[in-house]
Structures are given as structure tokens and as C-alpha cells.
Design an enzyme around this catalytic site. Structure first.
Site, PDB file in Angstrom:
ATOM      1  CB  ILE A  87      33.740  50.757  43.610  1.00  0.00           C
ATOM      2  CG1 ILE A  87      33.108  52.083  44.032  1.00  0.00           C
ATOM      3  CG2 ILE A  87      34.230  50.023  44.852  1.00  0.00           C
ATOM      4  CD1 ILE A  87      31.924  51.912  44.961  1.00  0.00           C
ATOM      5  CB  SER A  89      37.676  49.708  38.477  1.00  0.00           C
ATOM      6  OG  SER A  89      38.047  50.990  38.942  1.00  0.00           O
ATOM      7  N   GLY A  90      40.755  49.021  40.080  1.00  0.00           N
ATOM      8  CA  GLY A  90      42.196  49.248  39.930  1.00  0.00           C
ATOM      9  C   GLY A  90      42.571  50.708  39.782  1.00  0.00           C
ATOM     10  CG  LEU A  91      40.558  53.098  37.467  1.00  0.00           C
ATOM     11  CD1 LEU A  91      39.510  53.877  36.692  1.00  0.00           C
ATOM     12  CD2 LEU A  91      41.868  53.078  36.679  1.00  0.00           C
ATOM     13  N   GLY A  92      42.144  53.096  42.131  1.00  0.00           N
ATOM     14  CA  GLY A  92      42.475  53.773  43.393  1.00  0.00           C
ATOM     15  C   GLY A  92      41.302  54.479  44.054  1.00  0.00           C
ATOM     16  CB  SER A  93      37.610  53.969  43.986  1.00  0.00           C
ATOM     17  OG  SER A  93      37.561  52.635  44.423  1.00  0.00           O
ATOM     18  CB  SER A  94      40.128  52.126  48.485  1.00  0.00           C
ATOM     19  OG  SER A  94      39.407  51.102  47.873  1.00  0.00           O
ATOM     20  CB  ALA A  96      40.237  58.689  45.346  1.00  0.00           C
ATOM     21  CG  ASP A 137      46.662  52.587  45.110  1.00  0.00           C
ATOM     22  OD1 ASP A 137      47.708  52.480  44.446  1.00  0.00           O
ATOM     23  OD2 ASP A 137      45.676  51.857  44.928  1.00  0.00           O
TER      24      ASP A 137
HETATM   25  C1  MEV Z   1      47.218  48.570  43.789  1.00  0.00           C
HETATM   26  O1  MEV Z   1      46.762  49.747  43.146  1.00  0.00           O
HETATM   27  C2  MEV Z   1      48.682  48.390  43.544  1.00  0.00           C
HETATM   28  C3  MEV Z   1      49.317  47.182  44.197  1.00  0.00           C
HETATM   29  O2  MEV Z   1      50.712  47.218  43.869  1.00  0.00           O
HETATM   30  C4  MEV Z   1      49.146  47.186  45.704  1.00  0.00           C
HETATM   31  C5  MEV Z   1      49.943  48.284  46.386  1.00  0.00           C
HETATM   32  O3  MEV Z   1      50.901  48.837  45.827  1.00  0.00           O
HETATM   33  O4  MEV Z   1      49.599  48.579  47.547  1.00  0.00           O
HETATM   34  C6  MEV Z   1      48.754  45.879  43.657  1.00  0.00           C
END
Ligand code: MEV
Length: 299
Positions: A87, A89-94, A96, A137
Site C-alpha cells: 500500500i 508505494s506508487g504501485l497502484g494498490s488503490s 487495483a 491508474d
Molecule cells: C500516480 O500513480 C500517478 C500520478 O501521475 C497521479 C495520476 O496520474 O493520477 C502522480
């Protein structure tokens, strides 16, 4: 009914994509699993706790249930979540979890939603919770694969090894997107200029990605990371990690919103193996399948 949706990495173009510039995103082989069962009450079971409809503890799942019930009213449902995806971590858990829950609800209540409809609902949920976001995402969690955004041009990635390393610092997308919006408010011409540069980097990455041209991709990773640092979404830990990976011959950048979260590294096989033995992390497979029903779910 059980369903799952993939994590994602943004290869190029995060943040700039919020302002309609290009980005390249791919679904990866980590998944979030959701099970929906009809009930006379709403209960959500996840590693975050057990709640009813709760927009604080389970914002994405709760809004997914709310948005789904606008399409197909429901009396109650039990939702169970289990996920391979770290969670914040920038990997799109929300996204998913949102997409997996929508698909599980779709199956359990026979709503017959298309992927486009699931994406539209997930996009609404993203805006319900974050108030801001490009839709990238939820798009890739729904459709899987690798894409040039916003054109929705599919990309076939050549032989490229991608190492994902978690900094262990959390990355909250809405906070980082707002931080960038504030900077842009103060320096619109400068920040838009940076976004234009990121746009060119994303567009120029398509051919080397398809050819598996690691040398060019390494340079483009470096340039993209410099731009992300310039708009204030790197961190001390990310900078140090990126520098140490560079010493091992791996070019790395933030993936996703930054401020923490994961970095992705690219390099030749030897450098990637060496970096993995020093820093850990996972070698991910790009272009994973999008949302799907699961017979044998982990839930
Ligand atoms: C988040 O995974 C990517 C961002 O560009 C936000 C978005 O595109 O909604 C930071």
C-alpha cells in the site's frame, strides 16, 4: 464472486499526465483480490480491519460499493480483500482494489458491466477519494497491458528487465499531486515547461521500449528522474537509492506519485542481478492481464 486486478508501474510521465501530457504505464504481475457475497448488511474485511461502509478506513472499497449501488442498488454485501500489492508505494494498490471490488460486485449482482463501465466507475471513485487524478491508474488496473496515455495506444515491450525497489517511505498520491499543483500555481511557466519535457521523454520512450533498447531507456529514466526531482516529488532516500543504483549500472526513477514509495530500475542483466542482490526488490513482468474473475482466489 471473486475477482482480481493488477498493480501498475508508470514507466514515464507521472504527474505530467495529470496535465494532459503523455505517460507510459504497464500492469505488473502483483494483484489485488476481492470477493463479494450477498448479505443483509455491508461488511468489509481487509488487512486494514473489519468495518461497515467506512470512508476513512476503507475509502476506495466504500466508494466502490457506493458507486456500484448507483448502477445496481444492493441491500448488503460482504467484501473480502487480500493483496500482493504494497500500500502507498506508487504501485497502484488503490486502483487495483477499487477495480477488483467493482468486478466482484458486478459478478455477484449480475450487473453485466463492460470493462469500459468498470473503468468509468473506478475513475469516479478515484475522484471521490482523491479529488484529483489523471485516471491512469484505474485505466491500467482495468485493461492491463502496456499503454501510451492518453492516446490509449498499446505498446509491446521488448526484452527489458525491470527491478522494483520499495523505499519503505509511504507515498500518498493526492498529497503529492496537490504539492505539484501548488508549485505550478507559483511557477506556471516553469512547471509547464518541465511537463512538456516529460511529455517528450514519454513519447521518445515508445520505440526503445518496443526494441528493448536498454541504453536509450536508461538515459530516458535518468532524464525523467531529474524532472521529477525538479518538481519536488523525490526524497532524500529516493535520491540516495537512485545514486547507489547508478553506481551499479542501474538507471532508476520514481514510479507513481513519489515522495517515497517505489523506484524502478533498468539496466543490463548483470547490473540488475547485482542491484537485486544488494537492495532486494522484485523483478516484475510488464503487461499483466487486467481485471478478471478468479475461480481460485486467494481470498
Ligand atoms: C500516480 O500513480 C500517478 C500520478 O501521475 C497521479 C495520476 O496520474 O493520477 C502522480
Amino acid at each position: 464472486m471473486k475477482a482480481s486486478a493488477p498493480a501498475k508501474i508508470i514507466l514515464f510521465g507521472e504527474h505530467a499526465v495529470v496535465y494532459k501530457r503523455h505517460a507510459v504505464v504497464t500492469a505488473i504481475n502483483l494483484r489485488c483480490y476481492a470477493e463479494a457475497k450477498k448479505s443483509d448488511e455491508i461488511r468489509i474485511y481487509s488487512p486494514l480491519g473489519v468495518t461497515g461502509l467506512d470512508f476513512k478506513v476503507h475509502p476506495y472499497v466504500s466508494y466502490a460499493i457506493k458507486r456500484f449501488s448507483e448502477v445496481k442498488p444492493i441491500d448488503g454485501v460482504k467484501i473480502r480483500i487480500e493483496s500482493d500489492i504494497p500500500i502507498a508505494s506508487g504501485l497502484g494498490s488503490s486502483s487495483a482494489v477499487t477495480v477488483a471490488v467493482l468486478k466482484a460486485l458486478d459478478g455477484e449482482f449480475d450487473a453485466g458491466l463492460s470493462k469500459d463501465e468498470i473503468f468509468e466507475l473506478a475513475r469516479k471513485v478515484e475522484l471521490d477519494v482523491q479529488g484529483i487524478g489523471s485516471g491512469t491508474d484505474p485505466f491500467v488496473a482495468t485493461f492491463g497491458g502496456t499503454w501510451l496515455i492518453p492516446d490509449r495506444k498499446p505498446i509491446k515491450i521488448g526484452n527489458v528487465k525491470l527491478l522494483v525497489i520499495n523505499t519503505g517511505e509511504s507515498s500518498i498520491t493526492a498529497d503529492m499531486v496537490r504539492k505539484v499543483a501548488e508549485l505550478r500555481g507559483r511557477y506556471p511557466k516553469i512547471v509547464d515547461g518541465i511537463f512538456d519535457t516529460i511529455d517528450v521523454i514519454a513519447l521518445e520512450s515508445v520505440e526503445p521500449l518496443e526494441k528493448g533498447d536498454i541504453k536509450t531507456l536508461s538515459e530516458l529514466f535518468f532524464l525523467n528522474q531529474c524532472m521529477l526531482k525538479a518538481i519536488g516529488v523525490s526524497s532524500k532516500r529516493i535520491d540516495e537509492l537512485v545514486d547507489r543504483l547508478a553506481e551499479l549500472g542501474v538507471s532508476a526513477k520514481i514510479t507513481g506519485a513519489g515522495g517515497g514509495g517505489c523506484v524502478i530500475g533498468i539496466g543490463d542483466d548483470k547490473s540488475i542481478e547485482r542491484a537485486k542482490s544488494v537492495f532486494g526488490g522484485i523483478l516484475v513482468e510488464a503487461g499483466a492481464e487486467g481485471v478478471r474473475f478468479e475461480n481460485e482466489s486467494k481470498v
